[in-house]
Motif scaffolding. Sequence first.
Motif, PDB file in Angstrom:
ATOM      1  N   ALA A 221      22.735  41.953  82.191  1.00 39.39           N
ATOM      2  CA  ALA A 221      21.524  41.349  82.018  1.00 39.39           C
ATOM      3  C   ALA A 221      20.349  41.728  82.753  1.00 39.39           C
ATOM      4  O   ALA A 221      19.250  41.964  82.462  1.00 39.39           O
ATOM      5  CB  ALA A 221      21.612  39.879  81.774  1.00 39.39           C
ATOM      6  N   ALA A 222      20.642  41.415  84.164  1.00 36.73           N
ATOM      7  CA  ALA A 222      19.679  41.943  85.127  1.00 36.73           C
ATOM      8  C   ALA A 222      19.332  43.338  85.252  1.00 36.73           C
ATOM      9  O   ALA A 222      17.994  43.586  85.153  1.00 36.73           O
ATOM     10  CB  ALA A 222      20.148  41.542  86.657  1.00 36.73           C
ATOM     11  N   VAL A 223      20.049  44.200  85.066  1.00 40.09           N
ATOM     12  CA  VAL A 223      19.585  45.612  84.956  1.00 40.09           C
ATOM     13  C   VAL A 223      18.948  46.226  83.652  1.00 40.09           C
ATOM     14  O   VAL A 223      18.198  46.999  83.705  1.00 40.09           O
ATOM     15  CB  VAL A 223      20.915  46.669  85.535  1.00 40.09           C
ATOM     16  CG1 VAL A 223      21.387  46.301  86.713  1.00 40.09           C
ATOM     17  CG2 VAL A 223      22.052  46.542  84.172  1.00 40.09           C
ATOM     18  N   THR A 224      19.037  45.555  82.778  1.00 42.43           N
ATOM     19  CA  THR A 224      18.469  45.816  81.386  1.00 42.43           C
ATOM     20  C   THR A 224      17.255  45.003  80.960  1.00 42.43           C
ATOM     21  O   THR A 224      16.645  45.125  80.095  1.00 42.43           O
ATOM     22  CB  THR A 224      19.576  45.685  80.291  1.00 42.43           C
ATOM     23  OG1 THR A 224      20.039  44.701  80.002  1.00 42.43           O
ATOM     24  CG2 THR A 224      20.690  46.982  80.285  1.00 42.43           C
ATOM     25  N   THR A 225      16.790  44.065  81.932  1.00 37.89           N
ATOM     26  CA  THR A 225      15.709  43.198  81.614  1.00 37.89           C
ATOM     27  C   THR A 225      14.435  44.153  81.064  1.00 37.89           C
ATOM     28  O   THR A 225      13.862  43.704  79.969  1.00 37.89           O
ATOM     29  CB  THR A 225      15.275  42.329  82.853  1.00 37.89           C
ATOM     30  OG1 THR A 225      16.577  41.513  82.932  1.00 37.89           O
ATOM     31  CG2 THR A 225      14.179  41.350  82.482  1.00 37.89           C
TER      32      THR A 225
END
Length: 269
Positions: A196-200
């Motif tokens: 989730a963090a890297v694709t925000t």
Amino acid sequence: MAGSGGGFWVSLAAGGIAGVCVDLILFPLDTIKTRLQSPQGFKKAGGFRGIYAGVPSAAIGSFPNAAAFFATYEYMKYALHSDSSQYLAPVTHMVAASFGEVVACLIRVPSEVVKQRAQVSPSSSTFQVLSNTLYQEGIRGLYRGYKSTVLREIPFSLVQFPIWESLKDLWSWKQGHVVDSWQSAVCGAFAGGFAAAVTTPLDVAKTRIMLAKAGSSNAKGNVLSALYEVWKKNGVSGLFAGVIPRMTAISLGGFIFLGTYDKARSLLL
């Protein structure tokens, strides 16, 4: 075997159950994230009011969407599986997850378009949002953001599923037996939060495209130009708008979704 008829229906049912559980439990967090990412800003998009706006769209779409994903994922895993190439397992999981996303997005995108538009205009009902979209843009309007959703979901799954499967394998190896459903859920939470963090930034672009007024530049669905516009106006912080609720929701989501999926699957099998 997931590839057999029985396994296919089990994956379908287990995936659908998991999807409904996670979407309905985490809906308020999803609304907050959408409003943080919307072009008009959090307060104008509704703030903390009407936090369940758009929930009927999520409720209707979540079972078939998650069922389609897992049925495709398990089928592709079975079709690509080879005993001689265990080291290729992460690649198999990546390919299977990518196919799963392409199929699931055919159901997810119309549901997501209606849901997000209802989330940022809580005074309109889900049915009003749906009929307005169809009246103004036709069926194409419901698929606005299909490309950007697939471009968000495939990298997300490329990160999440190999990590989930690898963590489960590692934990199983450490304890000498296959992980329990709650352990699978913990692995899912870690994998989901990281993905989730890297694709925000891709999620921000997708939200902007889905919420754009018909005829505006973002309505064309160009992900790079949407990202550039956000970066120009709001910098790096704009590209990571809503990252905390997104990570929280998806970590919790990974825990509920993948744990429920494994549990439902073991019960049904």
